[in-house]
Design a protein around this motif. Structure first.
Motif, PDB file in Angstrom:
ATOM      1  N   UNK A  47       8.272  -0.060 -11.446  1.00  0.00           N
ATOM      2  CA  UNK A  47       7.565   0.617 -12.536  1.00  0.00           C
ATOM      3  C   UNK A  47       6.187   1.137 -12.137  1.00  0.00           C
ATOM      4  N   UNK A  48       5.754   0.816 -10.918  1.00  0.00           N
ATOM      5  CA  UNK A  48       4.395   1.207 -10.533  1.00  0.00           C
ATOM      6  C   UNK A  48       4.326   1.911  -9.177  1.00  0.00           C
ATOM      7  N   UNK A  49       5.093   1.444  -8.201  1.00  0.00           N
ATOM      8  CA  UNK A  49       4.973   2.019  -6.850  1.00  0.00           C
ATOM      9  C   UNK A  49       6.174   2.850  -6.421  1.00  0.00           C
ATOM     10  N   UNK A  50       7.203   2.909  -7.258  1.00  0.00           N
ATOM     11  CA  UNK A  50       8.324   3.808  -6.980  1.00  0.00           C
ATOM     12  C   UNK A  50       8.329   4.897  -8.043  1.00  0.00           C
ATOM     13  N   UNK A  73       0.810  -1.216   0.000  1.00  0.00           N
ATOM     14  CA  UNK A  73       0.000   0.000   0.000  1.00  0.00           C
ATOM     15  C   UNK A  73       0.847   1.272   0.000  1.00  0.00           C
ATOM     16  N   UNK A  74       2.157   1.105   0.051  1.00  0.00           N
ATOM     17  CA  UNK A  74       3.064   2.254   0.164  1.00  0.00           C
ATOM     18  C   UNK A  74       3.613   2.611  -1.211  1.00  0.00           C
ATOM     19  N   UNK A  75       3.589   3.918  -1.540  1.00  0.00           N
ATOM     20  CA  UNK A  75       4.283   4.438  -2.709  1.00  0.00           C
ATOM     21  C   UNK A  75       5.561   5.142  -2.253  1.00  0.00           C
ATOM     22  N   UNK A 118       0.559  15.274  -9.812  1.00  0.00           N
ATOM     23  CA  UNK A 118      -0.869  15.387  -9.515  1.00  0.00           C
ATOM     24  C   UNK A 118      -1.498  14.000  -9.444  1.00  0.00           C
ATOM     25  N   UNK A 119      -1.118  13.116 -10.368  1.00  0.00           N
ATOM     26  CA  UNK A 119      -1.647  11.759 -10.369  1.00  0.00           C
ATOM     27  C   UNK A 119      -1.219  10.987  -9.125  1.00  0.00           C
ATOM     28  N   UNK A 120       0.025  11.206  -8.670  1.00  0.00           N
ATOM     29  CA  UNK A 120       0.531  10.498  -7.486  1.00  0.00           C
ATOM     30  C   UNK A 120      -0.114  11.000  -6.202  1.00  0.00           C
TER      31      UNK A 120
END
Length: 420
Positions: free
Chosen positions: A341-344, A305-307, A411-413
């Motif tokens: 490629x997705x969460x970092x 659940x962490x970015x 903005x998306x993040x």
């Protein structure tokens, strides 16, 4: 959404925590306000700001900065900035903090002011800056949990004061009778901030993260690559990651490199093996160590659940990635590459375009994972326009991709976490 009420509370909180210094005031009354009934006292959570000699200086800074920001020149500068960039890697260096930390990464800690920061942002068409503490963050007093927790709280109060007031509409601020801030206008919506946490003290770090995110309005959490020699994948920190992962707001962790340390005979020893300052090169290797550790330890795969935001497009991490990841087997290689490629997300602080970023992109990291960062005020003076130009003029990026890196990817993040 931040409000003047929250700014009022954080200011009151700060004064309550140093009540011993306010012996000229009634214990429960400050300018007609019943402090004990209207504010949560820091001491209730075991934090004693009076332990820090710099607390009064920190509150003085808030007063001075807010008063200066109400000037006519400040209002003109506020209106003049018409850019739309979002800087996710930028720092405050409060004067009282520089006094405590005169060297950062082996070089002189730079001067900083709100005015200078806003001028730099305006010159680079940046409209929103997410402030974070550079190294050593709250870890000034190694081995002392009470002082580390107090420093984290003081840094967060100071950052929130800048961020909260800057989010308000001009000319609408009432006078704060507690801090006597006669503010009528400040640069609206210019700043948000990352919360400092007092790791490696897990219970204290959880408490501060909850308070800072939920009460002060931080948009994420900043950590360092190591805290008192413990890297982020160390099992001693699992309790903290479990808490962060359990939050429903999908927290963002911004990891800043710091000096490596070893504990030898009970004492912390700087572990930079070269004759050069840690900030020159060692910070890049610290980022590589950290993300290698997060990968090997299972933190990245366990806490989904962490970015994360990796500084300087990952530092030296892309250079070791193949050697590291292929030792884990095909299945884990695929899993970790998906996470990268997705969460970092990878910020551009430093002169990373057009060359350094190629090492990262070689692993098929989508350009949607790239974010703008300036590293102000720690990068060499005069380097900021060139670093930005390296991105803007990169022929391998379309205009849409460049615009996304400058703003839309952030903005998306962050989504509604940002006050835009």
């Amino acid at each position: 959404m931040k409000s003047f009420t929250s700014f009022f509370l954080l200011g009151a909180l700060a004064y309550t925590a140093v009540a011993d210094e306010l012996t000229d005031l009634a214990p429960d009354d400050v300018n007609g306000l019943n402090v004990t009934q209207t504010i949560v006292d820091s001491s209730n959570s075991g934090i004693d700001l009076s332990l820090l000699n710099c607390t009064t200086d920190a509150l003085d800074f808030i007063n001075t900065a807010a008063t200066a920001a109400s000037s006519t020149a400040a209002r003109r500068r506020r209106r003049a900035n018409t850019g739309n960039g979002i800087d996710v890697h930028s720092h405050f260096v409060f004067p009282w903090y520089k006094d405590l930390v005169p060297k950062t990464g082996g070089v002189d800690t730079p001067d900083w002011s709100l005015e200078d920061h806003l001028s730099l942002a305006s010159s680079l068409s940046i409209t929103k800056t997410i402030l974070g503490s550079s190294t050593p963050q709250a870890n000034i007093y190694f081995g002392n949990q009470a002082l580390t927790a107090a420093m984290a709280r003081l840094l967060n109060i100071s950052a929130a004061a800048v961020s909260v007031v800057s989010s308000l509409s001009p000319y609408t601020l009432p006078m704060n009778p507690l801090l006597d801030l006669q503010i009528r206008a400040l640069y609206p919506k210019k700043f948000d901030f990352f919360c400092v946490v007092p790791l490696p003290y897990v219970t204290a770090a959880i408490s501060e993260a909850k308070y800072c995110l939920d009460t002060l309005g931080g948009v994420g959490i900043t950590t360092m690559t190591n805290h008192e020699g413990l890297y982020l994948g160390n099992s001693a920190l699992d309790g903290f990651w479990s808490y962060v992962n359990s939050r429903t707001d999908k927290p963002i962790i911004y990891v800043h490199p710091t000096t490596p340390y070893l504990k030898v005979n009970g004492k912390f020893v700087e572990a930079n093996p070269t004759l050069y300052s840690s900030g020159l090169v060692e910070f890049y290797f610290e980022t590589a160590r950290c993300y290698m550790d997060l990968s090997y330890s299972g933190v990245l795969t366990k806490y989904t659940n962490i970015r994360w935001i990796a500084a300087h497009v990952g530092g030296a991490f892309p250079g070791i990635l193949d050697r590291m990841i292929k030792s884990l087997g095909t299945s884990m290689e695929s899993t970790l590459k998906s996470i990268y490629s997705t969460r970092i997300f990878w910020d551009s602080a430093g002169p990373v375009y057009p060359s350094q970023v190629r090492g990262l992109l070689a692993y098929s990291i989508p350009k949607s994972q790239l974010l703008l960062g300036t590293d102000f005020p720690y990068a060499p003076a005069g380097s900021y326009p060139g670093a930005l130009a390296g991105l803007v003029n990169d022929a391998d990026f379309t205009q849409t991709e460049i615009s996304n890196i400058l703003r839309n990817n952030s903005v998306a993040l962050f989504g509604k976490k940002l006050d835009l």
